[in-house]
Every structure is written in C-alpha cells, then in structure tokens.
Design an enzyme around this catalytic site. Structure first.
Site, PDB file in Angstrom:
ATOM      1  N   ASP A  12      10.859  33.670  40.604  1.00 38.36           N
ATOM      2  CA  ASP A  12      12.030  32.649  40.751  1.00 38.36           C
ATOM      3  C   ASP A  12      13.034  32.889  41.423  1.00 38.36           C
ATOM      4  O   ASP A  12      13.441  34.241  41.678  1.00 38.36           O
ATOM      5  CB  ASP A  12      12.170  32.297  39.394  1.00 38.36           C
ATOM      6  CG  ASP A  12      13.088  30.896  39.270  1.00 38.36           C
ATOM      7  OD1 ASP A  12      13.076  30.070  40.222  1.00 38.36           O
ATOM      8  OD2 ASP A  12      14.022  30.816  38.500  1.00 38.36           O
ATOM      9  N   SER A  13      13.776  31.817  41.666  1.00 37.93           N
ATOM     10  CA  SER A  13      15.303  32.149  42.439  1.00 37.93           C
ATOM     11  C   SER A  13      16.239  32.986  41.357  1.00 37.93           C
ATOM     12  O   SER A  13      17.214  33.601  41.676  1.00 37.93           O
ATOM     13  CB  SER A  13      15.766  30.803  42.886  1.00 37.93           C
ATOM     14  OG  SER A  13      16.042  29.790  41.807  1.00 37.93           O
ATOM     15  N   TYR A  44      18.555  28.720  44.694  1.00 31.59           N
ATOM     16  CA  TYR A  44      18.120  28.410  46.048  1.00 31.59           C
ATOM     17  C   TYR A  44      18.151  26.699  46.347  1.00 31.59           C
ATOM     18  O   TYR A  44      18.012  26.676  47.535  1.00 31.59           O
ATOM     19  CB  TYR A  44      16.327  28.710  46.140  1.00 31.59           C
ATOM     20  CG  TYR A  44      16.099  30.274  46.339  1.00 31.59           C
ATOM     21  CD1 TYR A  44      17.208  31.179  46.101  1.00 31.59           C
ATOM     22  CD2 TYR A  44      14.850  30.659  46.454  1.00 31.59           C
ATOM     23  CE1 TYR A  44      16.922  32.606  46.244  1.00 31.59           C
ATOM     24  CE2 TYR A  44      14.537  32.039  46.441  1.00 31.59           C
ATOM     25  CZ  TYR A  44      15.572  32.816  46.429  1.00 31.59           C
ATOM     26  OH  TYR A  44      15.285  34.242  46.782  1.00 31.59           O
ATOM     27  N   GLY A  45      18.618  25.993  45.407  1.00 31.72           N
ATOM     28  CA  GLY A  45      18.032  24.804  45.834  1.00 31.72           C
ATOM     29  C   GLY A  45      19.147  23.810  46.876  1.00 31.72           C
ATOM     30  O   GLY A  45      18.689  22.985  47.558  1.00 31.72           O
ATOM     31  N   CYS A  76       9.168  28.395  40.570  1.00 29.43           N
ATOM     32  CA  CYS A  76      10.366  27.676  41.142  1.00 29.43           C
ATOM     33  C   CYS A  76       9.797  26.452  42.000  1.00 29.43           C
ATOM     34  O   CYS A  76       9.000  26.767  42.871  1.00 29.43           O
ATOM     35  CB  CYS A  76      11.084  28.483  41.872  1.00 29.43           C
ATOM     36  SG  CYS A  76      12.357  27.770  42.889  1.00 29.43           S
ATOM     37  N   ASN A  77      10.206  25.311  41.721  1.00 30.34           N
ATOM     38  CA  ASN A  77       9.766  24.123  42.409  1.00 30.34           C
ATOM     39  C   ASN A  77      10.227  24.046  43.804  1.00 30.34           C
ATOM     40  O   ASN A  77       9.623  23.763  44.978  1.00 30.34           O
ATOM     41  CB  ASN A  77      10.454  22.857  41.637  1.00 30.34           C
ATOM     42  CG  ASN A  77       9.595  22.609  40.447  1.00 30.34           C
ATOM     43  OD1 ASN A  77       8.861  21.618  40.232  1.00 30.34           O
ATOM     44  ND2 ASN A  77      10.082  23.220  39.269  1.00 30.34           N
ATOM     45  N   THR A  78      11.475  24.587  44.190  1.00 35.30           N
ATOM     46  CA  THR A  78      12.135  24.587  45.573  1.00 35.30           C
ATOM     47  C   THR A  78      11.165  25.495  46.190  1.00 35.30           C
ATOM     48  O   THR A  78      10.801  25.245  47.598  1.00 35.30           O
ATOM     49  CB  THR A  78      13.506  25.202  45.596  1.00 35.30           C
ATOM     50  OG1 THR A  78      14.450  24.310  44.604  1.00 35.30           O
ATOM     51  CG2 THR A  78      14.082  25.174  46.844  1.00 35.30           C
ATOM     52  N   GLU A 153      22.074  29.197  35.229  1.00 37.60           N
ATOM     53  CA  GLU A 153      22.530  30.465  35.719  1.00 37.60           C
ATOM     54  C   GLU A 153      23.868  31.066  35.112  1.00 37.60           C
ATOM     55  O   GLU A 153      23.858  32.472  34.963  1.00 37.60           O
ATOM     56  CB  GLU A 153      22.522  30.702  37.182  1.00 37.60           C
ATOM     57  CG  GLU A 153      20.896  30.564  37.813  1.00 37.60           C
ATOM     58  CD  GLU A 153      20.120  31.395  37.771  1.00 37.60           C
ATOM     59  OE1 GLU A 153      20.476  32.836  37.557  1.00 37.60           O
ATOM     60  OE2 GLU A 153      18.855  31.449  37.779  1.00 37.60           O
ATOM     61  N   CYS A 185      12.412  21.533  38.006  1.00 38.86           N
ATOM     62  CA  CYS A 185      13.029  22.691  38.289  1.00 38.86           C
ATOM     63  C   CYS A 185      12.811  23.605  37.001  1.00 38.86           C
ATOM     64  O   CYS A 185      12.918  23.062  35.968  1.00 38.86           O
ATOM     65  CB  CYS A 185      14.354  22.633  38.451  1.00 38.86           C
ATOM     66  SG  CYS A 185      15.322  24.271  38.743  1.00 38.86           S
ATOM     67  N   THR A 186      12.370  24.835  37.298  1.00 40.23           N
ATOM     68  CA  THR A 186      12.085  25.796  35.983  1.00 40.23           C
ATOM     69  C   THR A 186      13.076  25.992  35.261  1.00 40.23           C
ATOM     70  O   THR A 186      13.189  26.582  34.082  1.00 40.23           O
ATOM     71  CB  THR A 186      11.211  26.802  36.564  1.00 40.23           C
ATOM     72  OG1 THR A 186      11.900  27.572  37.379  1.00 40.23           O
ATOM     73  CG2 THR A 186       9.874  26.536  36.982  1.00 40.23           C
ATOM     74  N   HIS A 187      14.416  25.855  35.653  1.00 42.33           N
ATOM     75  CA  HIS A 187      15.685  25.893  35.114  1.00 42.33           C
ATOM     76  C   HIS A 187      15.810  25.006  33.960  1.00 42.33           C
ATOM     77  O   HIS A 187      16.416  24.942  32.761  1.00 42.33           O
ATOM     78  CB  HIS A 187      16.779  25.855  35.840  1.00 42.33           C
ATOM     79  CG  HIS A 187      17.052  27.093  36.498  1.00 42.33           C
ATOM     80  ND1 HIS A 187      16.290  27.431  37.844  1.00 42.33           N
ATOM     81  CD2 HIS A 187      18.044  28.228  36.615  1.00 42.33           C
ATOM     82  CE1 HIS A 187      16.775  28.654  38.305  1.00 42.33           C
ATOM     83  NE2 HIS A 187      17.677  29.085  37.575  1.00 42.33           N
TER      84      HIS A 187
END
Length: 268
Positions: A12-13, A44-45, A76-78, A153, A185-187
C-alpha cells in the site's frame, strides 16, 4: 494437495493496507505475509499517475525479486485503479488481487451506491466502471476525499477533528440518498467509527478488505498454492519506507487481541 510455502506480498502507499492484512490474518491464518507500506511517500491519492507507477514498479520489484512472493495483493485502491493492468502484464505468472473488484461485487445488492475514495481513484472512474462490468446498473455516486488518507497516516483517527472531517464527506454521500457506501480507500476502514457516527445508521458500509481476503483465499485454493498448515506458525515481515508515528497505534487497533509474529523493518 499441492502447497507453496512462500509468502504473500501485500503493499500500500502507507499504513491503510493493514486493514487488508487484518482480514487475511483472519481468513488465511497459516499464510505468511510480507507487507510493504510506502510511508515515506504516502499518500498517493493526489500524486501524478506516472510518479505512482514508478513507485509501484519499485515496490513490486522488491516483493518479487527480494522476497520471492507467491502472490501480490494491491491493498490500495489508487494503485489498483492506475496500475493493475501494468502489474498483471509484468507479473503474468503470479496471481494479483486488487481491492476494487471485490468491493464492488460486495455492493451489487444495493439500491444505490455511494463511493468515498481518493481524488485519483475518483478521477479514474475505475470503481464505477468495475461496478457496471459486474452487472450493477444502480445509481452510483463518487465523492473524492483528498484529506482522509493523510489524516490516518498522521494518526488523526479518534480525534474530534477526524469526525468533523469525515462528516463533511459523508454528508455529501447522504445528499445523494444512497443506501450503501463503498470505502474506496484501504485507509478508510480505520475511520469506520467516525463514518458510522456521521452516517447515523443510514448507510450499509462495505469494507472491501473483507472481500479481498476472501478472493485471495479462493485463488490460493484453486491454484493449490496454500502454505502447509502443519508448519510452525507463520512469521510476518512488515517493511516501511519511513518510520511512521501512527504505525504502532494502527497495528494495535487493527489486530486487537490477535498477536501475530511480526518483524518490522524501516528502510529510510
């Protein structure tokens, strides 16, 4: 039954991919995981597409060449939206599992669908395109949330400002009168308490991490590459590109009473 004791690569980012790792731990407890979180360059978005693709090539090179993973999970979706085709072509012998398709499939029974995602994911249109390709013809509304991944983050979950920020985006979703919300978004699953409070019980929340782990499990079984369950318990490796103040807090929140054997490496 054939076995393959090599680890699974998950990346992931930043720290959001730990929500996917948590579900893999639950559904595939015998598997070993190498997790790479690019905390030094997250999120990264809002980045340029070519810059993201260059980062992803570096990360996957590390997972495949240095850690010899047997499968890759794009947590990560992005990245899934922008890099999936390139990765599938580059690593055609490895199963590659993303988060967009499983999440969209989990929302197919909705009357109407809302999506909260990063700006890059929304701009790509990948979620709605995938939803339509799976037969979904319901109304689909996407809301870009450019600040939420960074909020996580920075360790902002659970703070009053987190609810305020989340409520702003959830309010945009509720204006569309949808009944189901995909966390794109995985966040965002880390913010589920705030999202649920802001939604006031008006939304069914889809956490794609659950369906992603189920998809990975199915692929490993079909290919006959699950780890031998008679071996000693798995030992996982978490690699971060930069030390993260929020990482330990999120690990505690994610894994609760489950205490996996994890070694943590910081590259920078």
């Amino acid at each position: 039954m054939e076995i393959d004791n090599r680890p699974i690569g998950v990346f992931d980012s930043g720290v959001g991919g730990l929500t996917v790792v948590r579900e893999i731990f639950g559904q595939l407890p015998d598997e070993e995981i190498v997790y790479f979180g690019d905390t030094g360059r997250a999120p990264y978005g809002n980045m340029d597409t070519e810059e993201i693709r260059a980062f992803v090539r570096q990360i996957c090179g590390f997972l495949v060449d240095e850690r010899d993973v047997k499968a890759i999970v794009i947590a990560c979706n992005t990245i899934d939206a922008l890099c999936r085709d390139e990765l599938t072509e580059a690593y055609d012998s490895l199963p590659i599992v993303g988060v967009i398709e499983p999440g969209c499939m989990a929302a197919l029974t909705a009357l109407s669908v809302g999506l909260m995602a990063t700006q890059a994911s929304v701009d790509s249109g990948a979620h709605e395109k995938t939803f339509r390709s799976q037969g979904g013809n319901q109304p689909f509304y996407a809301v870009a949330c450019p600040t939420l991944a960074k909020l996580v983050e920075d360790g902002g979950m659970g703070k009053p400002e987190a609810l305020e920020e989340v409520s702003r985006y959830v309010g945009q979703v509720l204006e569309k009168e949808v009944d189901t919300l995909i966390l794109g978004c995985t966040h965002y699953p880390i913010l589920i308490p705030e999202i649920e409070k802001a939604a006031g019980g008006k939304l069914r929340i889809v956490n794609p991490a659950i369906a992603t782990a189920a998809s990975l499990k199915n692929i490993l079984e079909l290919r006959g590459i699950k780890r031998d369950g008679h071996l000693k318990p798995p030992r996982h490796e978490f690699v971060l590109s930069k030390a993260s103040d929020a990482f330990g807090t999120i690990c505690i929140a994610m894994f609760d009473n489950y205490v996996p054997d994890i070694s943590i490496h910081i590259l920078g």
